[in-house]
Design a protein around this motif. Structure first.
Motif, PDB file in Angstrom:
ATOM      1  N   HIS A   1       0.833  -1.204   0.000  1.00  0.00           N
ATOM      2  CA  HIS A   1       0.000   0.000   0.000  1.00  0.00           C
ATOM      3  C   HIS A   1       0.867   1.253   0.000  1.00  0.00           C
ATOM      4  N   ILE A   2       2.163   1.052   0.043  1.00  0.00           N
ATOM      5  CA  ILE A   2       3.120   2.157   0.010  1.00  0.00           C
ATOM      6  C   ILE A   2       3.353   2.542  -1.444  1.00  0.00           C
ATOM      7  N   ASP A   3       3.452   3.832  -1.694  1.00  0.00           N
ATOM      8  CA  ASP A   3       3.668   4.344  -3.038  1.00  0.00           C
ATOM      9  C   ASP A   3       4.969   3.788  -3.629  1.00  0.00           C
ATOM     10  N   LEU A   4       4.957   3.464  -4.907  1.00  0.00           N
ATOM     11  CA  LEU A   4       6.145   2.922  -5.562  1.00  0.00           C
ATOM     12  C   LEU A   4       7.317   3.899  -5.519  1.00  0.00           C
ATOM     13  N   ALA A   5       7.032   5.188  -5.556  1.00  0.00           N
ATOM     14  CA  ALA A   5       8.106   6.182  -5.489  1.00  0.00           C
ATOM     15  C   ALA A   5       8.858   6.068  -4.165  1.00  0.00           C
ATOM     16  N   ALA A   6       8.155   5.783  -3.076  1.00  0.00           N
ATOM     17  CA  ALA A   6       8.800   5.605  -1.770  1.00  0.00           C
ATOM     18  C   ALA A   6       9.669   4.350  -1.783  1.00  0.00           C
ATOM     19  N   TRP A   7       9.181   3.277  -2.382  1.00  0.00           N
ATOM     20  CA  TRP A   7       9.969   2.055  -2.501  1.00  0.00           C
ATOM     21  C   TRP A   7      11.247   2.320  -3.291  1.00  0.00           C
ATOM     22  N   PHE A   8      11.120   3.009  -4.413  1.00  0.00           N
ATOM     23  CA  PHE A   8      12.271   3.274  -5.272  1.00  0.00           C
ATOM     24  C   PHE A   8      13.289   4.164  -4.563  1.00  0.00           C
ATOM     25  N   TRP A   9      12.803   5.160  -3.819  1.00  0.00           N
ATOM     26  CA  TRP A   9      13.702   6.033  -3.065  1.00  0.00           C
ATOM     27  C   TRP A   9      14.489   5.208  -2.050  1.00  0.00           C
ATOM     28  N   LEU A  10      13.791   4.332  -1.334  1.00  0.00           N
ATOM     29  CA  LEU A  10      14.437   3.507  -0.325  1.00  0.00           C
ATOM     30  C   LEU A  10      15.441   2.536  -0.963  1.00  0.00           C
ATOM     31  N   ILE A  11      15.106   1.947  -2.083  1.00  0.00           N
ATOM     32  CA  ILE A  11      16.022   1.045  -2.790  1.00  0.00           C
ATOM     33  C   ILE A  11      17.285   1.804  -3.195  1.00  0.00           C
ATOM     34  N   ARG A  12      17.109   3.013  -3.734  1.00  0.00           N
ATOM     35  CA  ARG A  12      18.259   3.810  -4.160  1.00  0.00           C
ATOM     36  C   ARG A  12      19.139   4.187  -2.981  1.00  0.00           C
ATOM     37  N   VAL A  13      18.529   4.623  -1.881  1.00  0.00           N
ATOM     38  CA  VAL A  13      19.288   5.015  -0.690  1.00  0.00           C
ATOM     39  C   VAL A  13      20.029   3.816  -0.110  1.00  0.00           C
ATOM     40  N   MET A  14      19.359   2.681  -0.030  1.00  0.00           N
ATOM     41  CA  MET A  14      20.013   1.485   0.500  1.00  0.00           C
ATOM     42  C   MET A  14      21.179   1.050  -0.377  1.00  0.00           C
ATOM     43  N   ASN A  15      21.050   1.230  -1.682  1.00  0.00           N
ATOM     44  CA  ASN A  15      22.113   0.839  -2.604  1.00  0.00           C
ATOM     45  C   ASN A  15      23.306   1.795  -2.519  1.00  0.00           C
ATOM     46  N   GLU A  16      23.039   3.085  -2.360  1.00  0.00           N
ATOM     47  CA  GLU A  16      24.108   4.084  -2.309  1.00  0.00           C
ATOM     48  C   GLU A  16      24.830   4.092  -0.972  1.00  0.00           C
TER      49      GLU A  16
ATOM     50  N   VAL B   1       9.066   1.165   7.644  1.00  0.00           N
ATOM     51  CA  VAL B   1      10.327   1.215   6.899  1.00  0.00           C
ATOM     52  C   VAL B   1      11.161  -0.033   7.185  1.00  0.00           C
ATOM     53  N   LEU B   2      11.169  -0.498   8.423  1.00  0.00           N
ATOM     54  CA  LEU B   2      11.898  -1.732   8.750  1.00  0.00           C
ATOM     55  C   LEU B   2      11.346  -2.912   7.958  1.00  0.00           C
ATOM     56  N   SER B   3      10.040  -2.979   7.814  1.00  0.00           N
ATOM     57  CA  SER B   3       9.414  -4.036   7.025  1.00  0.00           C
ATOM     58  C   SER B   3       9.818  -3.924   5.553  1.00  0.00           C
ATOM     59  N   MET B   4       9.834  -2.722   5.039  1.00  0.00           N
ATOM     60  CA  MET B   4      10.244  -2.489   3.654  1.00  0.00           C
ATOM     61  C   MET B   4      11.704  -2.898   3.448  1.00  0.00           C
ATOM     62  N   VAL B   5      12.557  -2.519   4.394  1.00  0.00           N
ATOM     63  CA  VAL B   5      13.983  -2.859   4.313  1.00  0.00           C
ATOM     64  C   VAL B   5      14.169  -4.370   4.311  1.00  0.00           C
ATOM     65  N   ALA B   6      13.426  -5.071   5.152  1.00  0.00           N
ATOM     66  CA  ALA B   6      13.523  -6.534   5.208  1.00  0.00           C
ATOM     67  C   ALA B   6      13.119  -7.160   3.877  1.00  0.00           C
ATOM     68  N   LYS B   7      12.061  -6.641   3.256  1.00  0.00           N
ATOM     69  CA  LYS B   7      11.627  -7.176   1.958  1.00  0.00           C
ATOM     70  C   LYS B   7      12.663  -6.911   0.874  1.00  0.00           C
ATOM     71  N   ILE B   8      13.266  -5.722   0.906  1.00  0.00           N
ATOM     72  CA  ILE B   8      14.284  -5.384  -0.092  1.00  0.00           C
ATOM     73  C   ILE B   8      15.512  -6.271   0.090  1.00  0.00           C
TER      74      ILE B   8
ATOM     75  N   ASP C   1      16.942 -11.112  -6.472  1.00  0.00           N
ATOM     76  CA  ASP C   1      15.834 -11.023  -7.422  1.00  0.00           C
ATOM     77  C   ASP C   1      16.268 -10.237  -8.661  1.00  0.00           C
ATOM     78  N   LYS C   2      15.974 -10.757  -9.840  1.00  0.00           N
ATOM     79  CA  LYS C   2      16.329 -10.075 -11.091  1.00  0.00           C
ATOM     80  C   LYS C   2      15.650  -8.713 -11.187  1.00  0.00           C
ATOM     81  N   LEU C   3      14.408  -8.617 -10.700  1.00  0.00           N
ATOM     82  CA  LEU C   3      13.668  -7.368 -10.766  1.00  0.00           C
ATOM     83  C   LEU C   3      14.360  -6.288  -9.946  1.00  0.00           C
ATOM     84  N   LEU C   4      14.813  -6.624  -8.740  1.00  0.00           N
ATOM     85  CA  LEU C   4      15.497  -5.642  -7.898  1.00  0.00           C
ATOM     86  C   LEU C   4      16.774  -5.164  -8.567  1.00  0.00           C
TER      87      LEU C   4
END
Length: 117
Positions: free
Chosen positions: A58-73, A94-101, A107-110
């Motif tokens: 239910h979290i916006d995809l833009a928030a997911w993408f921001w978190l993925i980018r920050v975690m990668n950098e 956010v902890l739940s999102m981080v665990a999923k990432i 994952d090829k998609l990630l």
């Protein structure tokens, strides 16, 4: 590009395919043509998030993408508390999102998303 377009490009770089039967005979769904697709073979409806770590969020995809980018950098200096403040979300969310990432690291998609972000 919109977040949904980025996700679709990462998931299907060449041609859309059904995540259930892997058929490429896919068309836009009659009711929600912009966000849902229909397989001509198995007749199932699906979206870009179906069968991914983003499915059912239910979290916006833009928030997911921001978190993925920050975690990668910031691999070593990443703070979930600071990310929660930046996203305007609860720390537990956010902890739940981080665990999923982190669970989707192989994952090829990630990997494709990281390349596009």
């Amino acid at each position: 590009m919109k977040p949904l377009e980025i996700l679709e490009k990462a998931r299907w770089p060449n041609k859309k395919a059904c995540p259930y039967c892997l058929s490429d005979k896919v068309s836009g769904h009659k009711e929600k043509a912009k966000t849902r697709f229909q397989c001509s073979l198995c007749k199932r409806s699906f979206s870009a998030t179906t069968k991914t770590f983003l499915h059912g969020t239910h979290i916006d995809l833009a928030a997911w993408f921001w978190l993925i980018r920050v975690m990668n950098e910031e691999k070593k200096n990443f703070s979930a508390m600071q990310a929660a403040k930046g996203l305007g979300l609860r720390y537990a969310t956010v902890l739940s999102m981080v665990a999923k990432i982190r669970a989707a690291k192989k994952d090829k998609l990630l990997n494709a998303l990281v390349g596009l972000l």
